[in-house]
Design a protein around this motif. Structure first.
Motif, PDB file in Angstrom:
ATOM      1  N   HIS A 123     -75.335 -57.181  -8.411  1.00  0.00           N
ATOM      2  CA  HIS A 123     -75.004 -56.736  -7.052  1.00  0.00           C
ATOM      3  C   HIS A 123     -74.129 -55.489  -7.171  1.00  0.00           C
ATOM      4  CE1 HIS A 123     -76.629 -60.487  -5.607  1.00  0.00           C
ATOM      5  NE2 HIS A 123     -75.781 -61.154  -6.355  1.00  0.00           N
ATOM      6  N   LEU A 124     -74.537 -54.438  -6.463  1.00  0.00           N
ATOM      7  CA  LEU A 124     -73.838 -53.157  -6.489  1.00  0.00           C
ATOM      8  C   LEU A 124     -73.307 -52.877  -5.086  1.00  0.00           C
ATOM      9  CD1 LEU A 124     -77.022 -51.876  -8.020  1.00  0.00           C
ATOM     10  CD2 LEU A 124     -74.936 -51.649  -9.331  1.00  0.00           C
ATOM     11  N   GLY A 125     -72.011 -52.709  -4.972  1.00  0.00           N
ATOM     12  CA  GLY A 125     -71.397 -52.398  -3.688  1.00  0.00           C
ATOM     13  C   GLY A 125     -70.935 -50.954  -3.660  1.00  0.00           C
ATOM     14  N   PHE A 126     -71.059 -50.332  -2.494  1.00  0.00           N
ATOM     15  CA  PHE A 126     -70.654 -48.937  -2.315  1.00  0.00           C
ATOM     16  C   PHE A 126     -69.850 -48.845  -1.029  1.00  0.00           C
ATOM     17  CE2 PHE A 126     -74.603 -49.161  -4.606  1.00  0.00           C
ATOM     18  CZ  PHE A 126     -74.382 -48.336  -5.704  1.00  0.00           C
ATOM     19  N   SER A 127     -68.658 -48.316  -1.131  1.00  0.00           N
ATOM     20  CA  SER A 127     -67.784 -48.146   0.012  1.00  0.00           C
ATOM     21  C   SER A 127     -67.515 -46.655   0.181  1.00  0.00           C
ATOM     22  CB  SER A 127     -66.465 -48.883  -0.235  1.00  0.00           C
ATOM     23  OG  SER A 127     -65.540 -48.618   0.784  1.00  0.00           O
ATOM     24  N   GLY A 128     -67.688 -46.163   1.397  1.00  0.00           N
ATOM     25  CA  GLY A 128     -67.475 -44.740   1.629  1.00  0.00           C
ATOM     26  C   GLY A 128     -67.101 -44.450   3.059  1.00  0.00           C
ATOM     27  N   PRO A 129     -67.121 -43.184   3.409  1.00  0.00           N
ATOM     28  CA  PRO A 129     -66.720 -42.774   4.750  1.00  0.00           C
ATOM     29  C   PRO A 129     -67.531 -43.421   5.876  1.00  0.00           C
ATOM     30  CG  PRO A 129     -66.850 -40.872   3.295  1.00  0.00           C
ATOM     31  CD  PRO A 129     -67.408 -42.044   2.539  1.00  0.00           C
ATOM     32  N   ASN A 130     -68.747 -43.845   5.589  1.00  0.00           N
ATOM     33  CA  ASN A 130     -69.589 -44.451   6.624  1.00  0.00           C
ATOM     34  C   ASN A 130     -69.673 -45.965   6.521  1.00  0.00           C
ATOM     35  OD1 ASN A 130     -70.231 -41.930   7.754  1.00  0.00           O
ATOM     36  ND2 ASN A 130     -71.796 -41.613   6.195  1.00  0.00           N
ATOM     37  N   GLY A 131     -68.776 -46.584   5.764  1.00  0.00           N
ATOM     38  CA  GLY A 131     -68.773 -48.031   5.656  1.00  0.00           C
ATOM     39  C   GLY A 131     -69.148 -48.515   4.267  1.00  0.00           C
ATOM     40  N   VAL A 132     -69.602 -49.768   4.218  1.00  0.00           N
ATOM     41  CA  VAL A 132     -69.892 -50.432   2.954  1.00  0.00           C
ATOM     42  C   VAL A 132     -71.344 -50.872   2.962  1.00  0.00           C
ATOM     43  CG1 VAL A 132     -69.266 -52.368   1.444  1.00  0.00           C
ATOM     44  CG2 VAL A 132     -67.511 -51.252   2.811  1.00  0.00           C
ATOM     45  N   GLU A 133     -72.004 -50.730   1.812  1.00  0.00           N
ATOM     46  CA  GLU A 133     -73.363 -51.245   1.672  1.00  0.00           C
ATOM     47  C   GLU A 133     -73.521 -51.878   0.310  1.00  0.00           C
ATOM     48  OE1 GLU A 133     -76.652 -48.195   0.330  1.00  0.00           O
ATOM     49  OE2 GLU A 133     -75.631 -47.406   2.096  1.00  0.00           O
TER      50      GLU A 133
END
Length: 163
Positions: A123-133
């Protein structure tokens, strides 16, 4: 050296670093199954210190909570290998390291299942200026192959998010 061992093209990572630099943004990681390999890959590029804030190696389950801020209730209910854990790792990396972007990885490299989760599940999570996916992958091969593929997929997806 690290990039070659992982099968990650230098140009891809250099482009990712340059994109972040051009945007004035930074990144941090919280890694479980990859134990810092994503951070190592990013920092193999000269000048990466301008955009890589740091990383957390949270291999032990309790460190996911203590260092990265993953909800202990989530860990108790679902275990360490869960999509929501990856999302919280990413958000925790960003928050704890003061970065614009966070990348979080959790999974099972094998050879044995963990908490009923099959080897190769990542599972790969990405958090950035537009939220988390989150993105879930089932990768094949031995421990090295699964870990290397997890790094490649994380960097490819992150680069795609930045485009």
């Amino acid at each position: 050296m690290i990039l070659d061992a992982l099968g990650v093209p230098f140009a891809q990572v250099a482009g990712l670093i340059e994109t972040l630099r051009g945007r004035g943004e930074t990144v941090a990681t919280a890694e479980s199954l990859t134990a810092g390999l994503v951070s190592a890959a990013l920092t193999e590029v000269p000048g990466s210190s301008a955009v890589v804030r740091g990383g957390l190696v949270v291999y032990a389950t309790d460190l996911k909570d203590r260092l990265a801020g993953v909800d202990p209730g989530l860990l108790a209910e679902h275990g360490a290998v869960h999509p929501d854990v990856a999302c919280q790792l990413a958000a925790g990396a960003s928050d704890r390291c003061g970065a614009d972007w966070g990348v979080g990885l959790t999974g099972v490299a094998g050879p044995d299942p963990q908490d009923g989760v099959a080897p190769g599940t990542v599972h790969l999570g990405f958090s950035g200026p537009n939220g988390v996916e989150v993105r879930t992958e089932v990768l094949g091969g031995d421990r090295h192959a699964v870990r290397a593929a997890a790094v490649r997929v994380a960097l490819e997806h992150f680069a795609g998010m930045l485009r």
